[in-house]
Motif scaffolding. Structure first.
Motif, short mmCIF file in Angstrom:
data_model
loop_
_atom_site.label_atom_id
_atom_site.label_comp_id
_atom_site.label_asym_id
_atom_site.label_seq_id
_atom_site.Cartn_x
_atom_site.Cartn_y
_atom_site.Cartn_z
N MET A 43 21.66 27.67 74.69
CA MET A 43 21.94 26.24 74.87
C MET A 43 21.76 25.91 76.34
O MET A 43 21.74 26.81 77.19
CB MET A 43 23.36 25.90 74.41
CG MET A 43 24.46 26.69 75.10
SD MET A 43 26.06 26.56 74.24
CE MET A 43 25.66 27.31 72.65
N GLY A 70 29.30 23.93 72.97
CA GLY A 70 29.03 25.12 72.16
C GLY A 70 30.29 25.87 71.80
O GLY A 70 30.46 26.32 70.66
N ASN A 106 32.66 23.63 69.46
CA ASN A 106 32.20 23.54 68.07
C ASN A 106 32.11 24.90 67.38
O ASN A 106 31.81 24.97 66.19
CB ASN A 106 30.82 22.87 68.02
CG ASN A 106 30.86 21.46 68.57
OD1 ASN A 106 31.88 20.78 68.50
ND2 ASN A 106 29.75 21.00 69.14
N THR A 145 29.85 27.18 68.04
CA THR A 145 28.48 27.66 67.99
C THR A 145 28.38 29.03 68.64
O THR A 145 27.63 29.90 68.19
CB THR A 145 27.54 26.68 68.71
OG1 THR A 145 27.69 25.38 68.14
CG2 THR A 145 26.09 27.12 68.60
#
Length: 359
Positions: free
Chosen positions: A75, A83, A86, A88
């Protein structure tokens, strides 16, 4: 006789003698990903996450591994909070002030203008209320933070032209990290929040007029001295920069007590190692830059005074409008006040004396 009866009647010694091993519930392997905000080329600041990763693997006997990914791999450099929030990625390594746009209180966990030096800031985070207050704040982003290194006091950056007075800040397109841009803007400058890996190109193309990064060792690696001749000090916006490991709260709470302790221990190892690397490597790099005709200059007193005044004005405005900022900043300033007093008697006096000696 079945296996259970054998174990019950013979006991463990008898089982081992009979060559039958009891069932063992091995701890499941844990594999995490860490997104860094920094490029691999910087073995100091990016290397902090590598130190952390190695310590986690070593302390867990290889059962807990954290793969480290440079900015842009998983990212963007400035996307790591989203990130982690969430889920991720399980964690990130970054400079908290990059995210002052989400909430100015992020900056206090990293660096604010005319803030504490590295010793003082670490003391506030580890033994004061710093980490407690920051974790209360980060909870709204699903984040649990751990200390992740400190750069020490930074340099004031690279300029195409000399800075002789506060008027020279007006209209200056200046790459400056995070929250300090608010102060530069108040002084008439035009702050630019650009990732470290993009600074050289921006200066070379003239997109910006000046840029600060960290200090001699990292700045030399980025090659900034090749495109701007004037190197100013000190970086008044970063008397030190506390880096942070951000961990997704669900991921952390799902760990065993042992692995939680490993995360904390590894973060402390990375914190100490990172600062040691900066303190060790900056002196030699500065000598090399001076040898390459870099013009190293102090900011004029008028610029320092104007910067301090502008900083205090920005802080007062945030105290009035941002409850998160006000709560954390009040404790920060109270701690800093006592630290400055103590350092005046001990560290400051000793350092001032030694800087006048010939070793």
């Amino acid at each position: 006789m079945d296996r259970r009866s054998l174990i019950k009647n013979a006991g463990i010694a008898g089982v081992l003698a009979a060559g039958v091993a009891p069932a063992v519930h091995a701890q499941a392997a844990v594999r995490w990903r860490l997104a860094s905000s920094f490029p691999k080329s910087l073995d100091t600041i990016f290397g902090s996450a590598e130190v952390f990763s190695k310590a986690v693997k070593d302390m867990s006997g290889g059962k807990f591994e954290v793969s480290v990914h440079a900015a842009g791999e998983l990212m963007p450099a400035f996307g790591v909070v989203d990130g982690v929030q969430n889920g991720t990625v399980e964690m990130a390594h970054t400079a908290p002030y990059y995210f002052f746009g989400k909430n100015e209180a992020f900056a206090i966990g990293g660096a604010i203008p005319f803030g504490m030096n590295s010793r003082q800031l670490t003391a506030w985070m580890v033994d004061g209320n710093g980490q407690k207050l920051m974790r209360e704040f980060y909870a709204q982003y699903n984040i649990i933070d751990f200390i992740g290194g400190n750069t020490g006091a930074q340099m004031g950056g690279w300029f195409r032209k000399e800075i002789k007075s506060p008027d020279d800040i007006k209209g200056l397109k200046f790459r400056v990290g995070g929250f300090a841009g608010k102060v530069i803007e108040r002084m008439g400058g035009v702050p630019q929040n650009i990732p470290g890996g993009e600074i050289y190109q921006a200066l070379e193309k003239g997109t910006i007029d000046a840029a600060e990064w960290i200090g001699p060792y990292d700045d030399q690696k980025l090659g900034i001295n090749k495109v701007a001749p004037f190197y100013y000090y000190p970086g008044w916006w970063e008397g030190s920069l506390n880096l942070s490991f951000y961990v997704n709260d669900k991921a952390f709470n799902g760990l065993s007590a042992e692995n939680k302790a490993i995360i904390k221990a590894a973060s402390h190892e990375a914190h100490v190692t990172t600062q040691a690397r900066y303190d060790s490597r900056n002196p030699g790099a500065l000598k090399q830059l001076v040898g390459a005709k870099t013009k190293v200059l102090p900011f004029p007193q008028s610029v320092m005074d104007a910067s301090f005044k502008a900083s205090q004005e920005v802080f007062a405005e945030l105290d009035a409008k941002n409850p998160d900022w006000k709560k954390i900043h009040a404790d920060y300033v109270n701690f800093q006040r006592d630290q400055v007093l103590w350092f005046r008697f001990a560290e400051g006096t000793f350092d001032n004396f030694m800087q006048r000696q010939k070793l």
